[in-house]
Design a protein around this motif. Structure first.
Motif, PDB file in Angstrom:
ATOM      1  N   VAL A   1       0.238  -1.463   0.033  1.00 54.09           N
ATOM      2  CA  VAL A   1       0.217   0.353  -0.395  1.00 54.09           C
ATOM      3  C   VAL A   1       0.960   0.983   0.012  1.00 54.09           C
ATOM      4  O   VAL A   1       0.578   2.035  -1.145  1.00 54.09           O
ATOM      5  CB  VAL A   1      -0.632   0.018   0.978  1.00 54.09           C
ATOM      6  N   GLN A   2       2.082   1.232   0.569  1.00 51.64           N
ATOM      7  CA  GLN A   2       2.882   2.292   0.708  1.00 51.64           C
ATOM      8  C   GLN A   2       3.577   2.671  -0.485  1.00 51.64           C
ATOM      9  O   GLN A   2       3.282   4.002  -0.970  1.00 51.64           O
ATOM     10  CB  GLN A   2       4.367   1.856   2.086  1.00 51.64           C
ATOM     11  N   GLU A   3       3.523   1.122  -1.259  1.00 51.97           N
ATOM     12  CA  GLU A   3       4.377   1.577  -2.683  1.00 51.97           C
ATOM     13  C   GLU A   3       3.557   2.520  -3.520  1.00 51.97           C
ATOM     14  O   GLU A   3       3.987   3.184  -4.522  1.00 51.97           O
ATOM     15  CB  GLU A   3       5.287   0.008  -2.775  1.00 51.97           C
ATOM     16  N   GLU A   4       2.621   1.772  -3.514  1.00 51.62           N
ATOM     17  CA  GLU A   4       1.172   2.569  -4.218  1.00 51.62           C
ATOM     18  C   GLU A   4       0.866   3.886  -3.785  1.00 51.62           C
ATOM     19  O   GLU A   4       0.882   4.372  -5.565  1.00 51.62           O
ATOM     20  CB  GLU A   4       0.465   1.029  -4.118  1.00 51.62           C
ATOM     21  N   ASP A   5       0.641   3.799  -2.590  1.00 50.41           N
ATOM     22  CA  ASP A   5       0.352   4.987  -2.486  1.00 50.41           C
ATOM     23  C   ASP A   5       1.783   5.969  -3.319  1.00 50.41           C
ATOM     24  O   ASP A   5       1.502   7.451  -3.796  1.00 50.41           O
ATOM     25  CB  ASP A   5       0.787   5.455  -1.224  1.00 50.41           C
ATOM     26  N   ARG A   6       3.595   5.712  -3.209  1.00 50.77           N
ATOM     27  CA  ARG A   6       4.175   6.711  -3.573  1.00 50.77           C
ATOM     28  C   ARG A   6       4.052   6.820  -5.122  1.00 50.77           C
ATOM     29  O   ARG A   6       4.581   7.842  -5.746  1.00 50.77           O
ATOM     30  CB  ARG A   6       5.319   5.691  -2.810  1.00 50.77           C
ATOM     31  N   GLN A   7       4.182   5.693  -5.328  1.00 48.94           N
ATOM     32  CA  GLN A   7       3.424   5.443  -6.833  1.00 48.94           C
ATOM     33  C   GLN A   7       2.182   6.458  -7.874  1.00 48.94           C
ATOM     34  O   GLN A   7       2.306   6.479  -8.509  1.00 48.94           O
ATOM     35  CB  GLN A   7       2.956   3.852  -7.858  1.00 48.94           C
ATOM     36  N   ASN A   8       1.535   6.634  -6.980  1.00 50.54           N
ATOM     37  CA  ASN A   8      -0.155   7.370  -7.156  1.00 50.54           C
ATOM     38  C   ASN A   8       0.526   8.968  -6.801  1.00 50.54           C
ATOM     39  O   ASN A   8       0.162   9.572  -7.764  1.00 50.54           O
ATOM     40  CB  ASN A   8      -1.487   7.389  -5.966  1.00 50.54           C
ATOM     41  N   VAL A   9       1.326   9.207  -6.348  1.00 47.53           N
ATOM     42  CA  VAL A   9       1.563  10.274  -5.826  1.00 47.53           C
ATOM     43  C   VAL A   9       3.033  10.843  -7.450  1.00 47.53           C
ATOM     44  O   VAL A   9       2.717  11.768  -7.978  1.00 47.53           O
ATOM     45  CB  VAL A   9       2.541  10.433  -5.156  1.00 47.53           C
TER      46      VAL A   9
END
Length: 152
Positions: A111-119
């Motif tokens: 989730v944290q990695e996906e959040d970084r990718q979304n940003v």
């Protein structure tokens, strides 16, 4: 025969790759001799073989008259076994909790990695929007400058 083959084909397609977090957890857990012993005991104690052995054991104890009723020694042995088995049940619950925690930790990292990718994607989208707006403004200014003037 075709039905069995079809069923086996469906089962083989349903097999899922094991979660890497669980594989790592199992590898770490297997490093300890105590954990391996506890895992084997809980696996056996949770099986029907365990039940059948106890049925045979109790039947033989009573049937061969190892002791007289009210079976004080048998009661004490079974009580001690229950104490140890309850401990192994708790060990098994702790193991299950540790597995759930390992999966939750891995999912949190995802989730944290996906959040970084979304940003990053939002930033790229904003840059694309800014560039598109600039291109449109440039094209509009250019078309106004090149367009022939008509006097009415």
């Amino acid at each position: 025969m075709a039905a069995v083959s079809h069923k086996n084909d469906l089962v083989s397609r349903l097999k899922v790759e094991p979660n890497p977090a669980l594989l790592e957890h199992a590898r770490k857990r297997a490093e300890s001799v105590q954990n391996r012993i506890a895992d084997r005991i809980t696996t056996f104690a949770g099986s029907m073989a365990f039940v059948y052995i106890h049925i045979i054991w109790f039947g033989c104890w009573i049937g061969f008259g190892v002791e007289k009723y009210p079976y004080g020694l048998l009661t004490m042995i079974v009580s001690l076994e229950a104490i140890f088995l309850s401990t192994f049940v708790m060990i098994s619950q702790n193991r299950a909790d540790a597995k759930r925690q390992a999966i939750a930790d891995q999912q949190w990292q995802t989730v944290q990695e996906e959040d970084r990718q979304n940003v990053q994607l939002l930033e790229l989208s904003k840059q694309i929007l800014d560039l598109t707006t600039a291109v449109h403004a440039y094209a509009a200014a250019r078309s106004d400058a090149v367009a022939p003037k008509t006097d009415a």
